[in-house]
Design an enzyme around this catalytic site. Structure first.
Site, short mmCIF file in Angstrom:
data_model
loop_
_atom_site.label_atom_id
_atom_site.label_comp_id
_atom_site.label_asym_id
_atom_site.label_seq_id
_atom_site.Cartn_x
_atom_site.Cartn_y
_atom_site.Cartn_z
N TYR A 44 -65.87 82.07 -42.85
CA TYR A 44 -64.55 81.46 -42.95
C TYR A 44 -63.94 81.81 -44.31
O TYR A 44 -62.79 82.25 -44.40
CB TYR A 44 -64.66 79.94 -42.79
CG TYR A 44 -63.37 79.21 -43.00
CD1 TYR A 44 -62.49 78.97 -41.95
CD2 TYR A 44 -63.01 78.74 -44.27
CE1 TYR A 44 -61.29 78.30 -42.15
CE2 TYR A 44 -61.81 78.08 -44.47
CZ TYR A 44 -60.96 77.86 -43.42
OH TYR A 44 -59.78 77.20 -43.63
N HIS A 103 -60.60 84.22 -45.40
CA HIS A 103 -59.49 83.68 -46.18
C HIS A 103 -59.35 84.39 -47.53
O HIS A 103 -58.24 84.48 -48.06
CB HIS A 103 -59.64 82.17 -46.33
CG HIS A 103 -59.24 81.45 -45.09
ND1 HIS A 103 -60.07 81.36 -44.00
CD2 HIS A 103 -58.09 80.81 -44.76
CE1 HIS A 103 -59.44 80.69 -43.04
NE2 HIS A 103 -58.24 80.35 -43.47
N TRP A 105 -54.73 85.26 -35.65
CA TRP A 105 -55.61 84.67 -36.67
C TRP A 105 -56.55 83.63 -36.04
O TRP A 105 -57.73 83.58 -36.36
CB TRP A 105 -54.77 84.04 -37.78
CG TRP A 105 -55.56 83.47 -38.93
CD1 TRP A 105 -55.81 82.16 -39.18
CD2 TRP A 105 -56.20 84.21 -39.98
NE1 TRP A 105 -56.55 82.03 -40.32
CE2 TRP A 105 -56.81 83.27 -40.83
CE3 TRP A 105 -56.31 85.55 -40.27
CZ2 TRP A 105 -57.51 83.64 -41.97
CZ3 TRP A 105 -57.02 85.93 -41.41
CH2 TRP A 105 -57.62 84.98 -42.24
#
Length: 109
Positions: free
Chosen positions: A18, A22, A74
């Site tokens: 994750y 990002h 996304w």
């Protein structure tokens, strides 16, 4: 600016991936975030819980972003890492602001 905050949940063991995604966020997604009226997004973690704080220009900003093609793409990338509701939206819990203290400390030279 309107301040919004919510929690999200990660799937077990998903924090590193994750964060990696990002750290390499797509420029076209950042452009869409801006167009949607989201001025800032800050995410904190206490794995598996994420706390997201944002400043938005109006109440519809997040809904506009969540219903764009780039966000759909996304969301597919995030699918393996995030907990989602049955309707395909991230499993998020909105938080209400109950206290804010602002001082002059940030304005000192």
């Amino acid at each position: 600016m309107i301040r919004k905050a919510f929690t999200m949940r990660l799937k077990p063991g998903a924090l590193a991936e994750y964060k990696r995604h990002h750290d390499n966020i797509w420029p076209e997604l950042v452009t869409e975030v801006d167009k949607s009226g989201i001025a800032t997004i800050t995410t904190f973690e206490q794995d598996p819980v994420l706390f997201l704080f944002s400043e938005i220009t109006d109440e519809g900003a997040w809904d506009r972003l969540w219903h764009t093609e780039i966000h759909d793409r996304w969301a597919k990338v995030m699918g393996p890492y995030m907990m989602f509701r049955e309707d395909g939206i991230v499993d998020a819990g909105e938080l209400r602001e109950i206290f804010r203290c602002e001082t002059n400390a940030g304005k000192k030279g």
